[in-house]
Design a protein around this motif. Structure first.
Motif, mmCIF file in Angstrom:
data_model
loop_
_atom_site.group_PDB
_atom_site.id
_atom_site.type_symbol
_atom_site.label_atom_id
_atom_site.label_comp_id
_atom_site.label_asym_id
_atom_site.label_seq_id
_atom_site.Cartn_x
_atom_site.Cartn_y
_atom_site.Cartn_z
ATOM 1 N N ASN A 135 0.246 6.639 -8.233
ATOM 2 C CA ASN A 135 -0.255 7.519 -9.279
ATOM 3 C C ASN A 135 -1.069 6.826 -10.367
ATOM 4 N N LYS A 136 -0.952 5.520 -10.451
ATOM 5 C CA LYS A 136 -1.669 4.777 -11.494
ATOM 6 C C LYS A 136 -2.652 3.769 -10.907
ATOM 7 N N GLN A 137 -2.732 3.721 -9.579
ATOM 8 C CA GLN A 137 -3.662 2.819 -8.888
ATOM 9 C C GLN A 137 -3.471 1.356 -9.310
ATOM 10 N N CYS A 138 -2.212 0.967 -9.495
ATOM 11 C CA CYS A 138 -1.903 -0.418 -9.842
ATOM 12 C C CYS A 138 -1.725 -1.249 -8.574
ATOM 13 N N ASP A 139 -2.128 -2.485 -8.649
ATOM 14 C CA ASP A 139 -1.992 -3.408 -7.527
ATOM 15 C C ASP A 139 -0.995 -4.527 -7.803
ATOM 16 N N TYR A 140 -0.488 -4.573 -9.043
ATOM 17 C CA TYR A 140 0.392 -5.691 -9.407
ATOM 18 C C TYR A 140 1.534 -5.192 -10.280
ATOM 19 N N PHE A 141 2.729 -5.694 -9.991
ATOM 20 C CA PHE A 141 3.940 -5.372 -10.739
ATOM 21 C C PHE A 141 4.290 -6.577 -11.597
ATOM 22 N N ASP A 142 4.137 -6.444 -12.908
ATOM 23 C CA ASP A 142 4.431 -7.518 -13.842
ATOM 24 C C ASP A 142 5.831 -7.291 -14.404
ATOM 25 N N PHE A 143 6.786 -8.092 -13.946
ATOM 26 C CA PHE A 143 8.186 -7.886 -14.316
ATOM 27 C C PHE A 143 8.513 -8.491 -15.687
ATOM 28 N N GLY A 144 7.516 -9.050 -16.356
ATOM 29 C CA GLY A 144 7.713 -9.495 -17.731
ATOM 30 C C GLY A 144 8.423 -10.831 -17.854
ATOM 31 N N ARG A 145 8.665 -11.209 -19.100
ATOM 32 C CA ARG A 145 9.254 -12.526 -19.373
ATOM 33 C C ARG A 145 10.771 -12.454 -19.473
ATOM 34 N N PHE B 241 3.988 -0.072 -19.503
ATOM 35 C CA PHE B 241 2.571 -0.097 -19.863
ATOM 36 C C PHE B 241 1.726 -0.313 -18.614
ATOM 37 N N TYR B 242 0.485 0.178 -18.654
ATOM 38 C CA TYR B 242 -0.452 0.030 -17.542
ATOM 39 C C TYR B 242 -1.768 -0.516 -18.090
ATOM 40 N N TYR B 243 -2.236 -1.619 -17.482
ATOM 41 C CA TYR B 243 -3.474 -2.221 -17.975
ATOM 42 C C TYR B 243 -4.063 -3.139 -16.908
ATOM 43 N N LYS B 244 -5.351 -3.010 -16.701
ATOM 44 C CA LYS B 244 -6.083 -3.856 -15.755
ATOM 45 C C LYS B 244 -5.416 -3.922 -14.381
ATOM 46 N N MET C 209 15.421 2.385 -10.176
ATOM 47 C CA MET C 209 14.391 2.634 -11.183
ATOM 48 C C MET C 209 13.168 1.736 -10.963
ATOM 49 N N TYR C 210 13.393 0.452 -10.781
ATOM 50 C CA TYR C 210 12.258 -0.463 -10.630
ATOM 51 C C TYR C 210 11.517 -0.233 -9.319
ATOM 52 N N TYR C 211 12.241 0.110 -8.281
ATOM 53 C CA TYR C 211 11.573 0.423 -7.013
ATOM 54 C C TYR C 211 10.710 1.673 -7.146
ATOM 55 N N GLN C 212 11.257 2.711 -7.755
ATOM 56 C CA GLN C 212 10.490 3.944 -7.926
ATOM 57 C C GLN C 212 9.293 3.716 -8.850
ATOM 58 N N LEU C 213 9.442 2.829 -9.829
ATOM 59 C CA LEU C 213 8.320 2.510 -10.708
ATOM 60 C C LEU C 213 7.208 1.814 -9.935
ATOM 61 N N GLU D 261 0.786 -1.239 0.000
ATOM 62 C CA GLU D 261 0.000 0.000 0.000
ATOM 63 C C GLU D 261 0.813 1.282 0.000
ATOM 64 N N ASP D 262 2.080 1.238 0.393
ATOM 65 C CA ASP D 262 2.895 2.454 0.361
ATOM 66 C C ASP D 262 4.356 2.100 0.120
ATOM 67 N N ALA D 263 5.187 3.148 -0.046
ATOM 68 C CA ALA D 263 6.589 2.955 -0.427
ATOM 69 C C ALA D 263 7.358 2.124 0.587
ATOM 70 N N ASP D 264 7.139 2.381 1.883
ATOM 71 C CA ASP D 264 7.864 1.630 2.912
ATOM 72 C C ASP D 264 7.518 0.154 2.866
ATOM 73 N N LYS D 265 6.252 -0.148 2.678
ATOM 74 C CA LYS D 265 5.836 -1.555 2.643
ATOM 75 C C LYS D 265 6.247 -2.232 1.346
ATOM 76 N N ILE D 266 6.296 -1.464 0.267
ATOM 77 C CA ILE D 266 6.809 -2.024 -0.990
ATOM 78 C C ILE D 266 8.268 -2.415 -0.803
#
Length: 348
Positions: free
Chosen positions: A268-278, A231-234, A257-261, A145-150
């Motif tokens: 700012n984008k109301q995302c709940d999931y970080f998809d690190f890709g293939r 990208f941001y989706y769903k 970079m990845y932490y700040q993302l 929910e926030d930067a410290d917990k991330i």
């Protein structure tokens, strides 16, 4: 197989494209890479022929399948769903509709006389006409929910690296600066021995996907050292094209970079999931992503051979490409940017 399905091919009609995208938005198996924006980007930037097909029952779309034809003397002739994307295949809530479109894709592959058909499913399929090859895995995690917990959720050793990066006087910005993203990314992939895409590809992605696409750039003393196009989706953020300059390693700027993302996507984008890709299994990127505490999930790519006798292997780990990779790593960056797009259009 029921006779109630009718087959259609997507054209350039705006209303038809909106109907397709609305179906993807509301279907569980619909991903960002099924959206029609990829058709417009791939056609305009690379000139590949797209065969986007869909099934209807009455007036309702029940399944979609993006297909792109790539034809190269060097890398062969293929029908892929979808190049330049980690996911593809049929998006549908109906198994019968999926089988229907898979058969249509097989028919199209034989009609075009390709070497093989490739469907990039993230999940297993049960179609005897398809052969599965699991050579890539994907990674991801829920965003706290926030930067410290991330930060607290990152695996201990990697968390220490991120903490180190936070002390390196790094700054970051989020905007639409695709030129900087391209400059950093192109140098990064040159160092890996990989041909880079044309700069207009990044511009086209930003123009097409607008608010669903942005660039996060990390700077040290006003110089960009790492950058990622996402990208941001769903409710998911997908850092898709990222890299760093030579000094990024000592600065830990990619980790920063990845932490700040993650924090930006949550706040700012109301995302709940970080998809690190293939990543290719057991590659350097594969091992790096595991350091974040994310476990690999296999991608179930499916193939149907037409003219080819064996499954394709365009991996950088293929021994026949090793000499090429070593030569490419020695090219000046400006020359790699000039020549790279001539090859990368077939390597997506």
């Amino acid at each position: 197989m029921p006779d109630t399905f009718t087959l259609s091919q997507l054209g350039d009609n705006l209303q038809e494209c909106k109907q397709w995208d609305a179906f993807v938005d509301n279907t569980a198996t619909g991903t960002f890479f099924h959206l029609t924006g990829w058709k417009r980007v791939i056609e305009s930037v690379y000139g590949h022929r797209c065969h986007y097909i869909y099934a209807k029952t009455g007036q309702d779309i029940v399944a979609v399948l993006p297909l792109v034809e790539q034809k190269s003397l060097l890398f062969g002739h293929a029908l892929i769903s979808t190049p330049f994307c980690m996911n593809g295949g049929v998006a549908s809530d109906s198994e019968e509709a999926m089988l229907f479109l898979e058969q249509q894709a097989i028919n199209k592959a034989h009609e075009l006389g390709v070497d093989y058909l490739e469907l990039r499913y993230p999940f297993p399929r049960n179609n005897p006409q398809l052969t599965e090859k699991c050579a890539h895995s994907t990674f991801g995690c829920e965003l706290a929910e926030d930067a410290d917990k991330i930060l607290a959720g990152i695996k201990k050793k990697q968390r220490a690296v991120v903490r180190h990066s936070l002390k390196n006087d790094l700054n970051f910005r989020v905007d639409n600066d695709t030129q900087t993203a391209y400059d950093v990314y192109s140098e990064s992939v040159r160092n890996l021995g990989t041909p880079v895409f044309p700069a207009k590809y990044f511009d086209a992605l930003q123009s097409e996907f607008t608010d669903a696409c942005d660039v996060l750039t990390v700077e040290k003393d006003n110089k960009a050292v790492s950058s990622v196009l996402s990208f941001y989706y769903k409710g998911q953020v997908m850092p898709f094209y990222g890299g760093g300059l030579f000094e990024a390693r000592s600065l830990k700027s990619n980790d920063f970079m990845y932490y700040q993302l993650m924090c930006h996507a949550k706040n700012n984008k109301q995302c709940d999931y970080f998809d690190f890709g293939r990543s290719k299994d057991d590659s350097g990127a594969f091992k790096y992503k595991r350091t974040w505490g994310m476990e690999p999930v296999a991608l179930h790519y499916q193939f149907h051979l037409v003219k080819a006798q064996t499954l394709p292997n365009l991996s950088p780990n293929n021994p026949k490409y090793q000499l090429f990779i070593k030569m490419w790593q020695k090219l000046p960056v400006w020359l790699s940017r000039r020549i790279g797009p001539l090859l990368s259009k077939y390597l997506g």
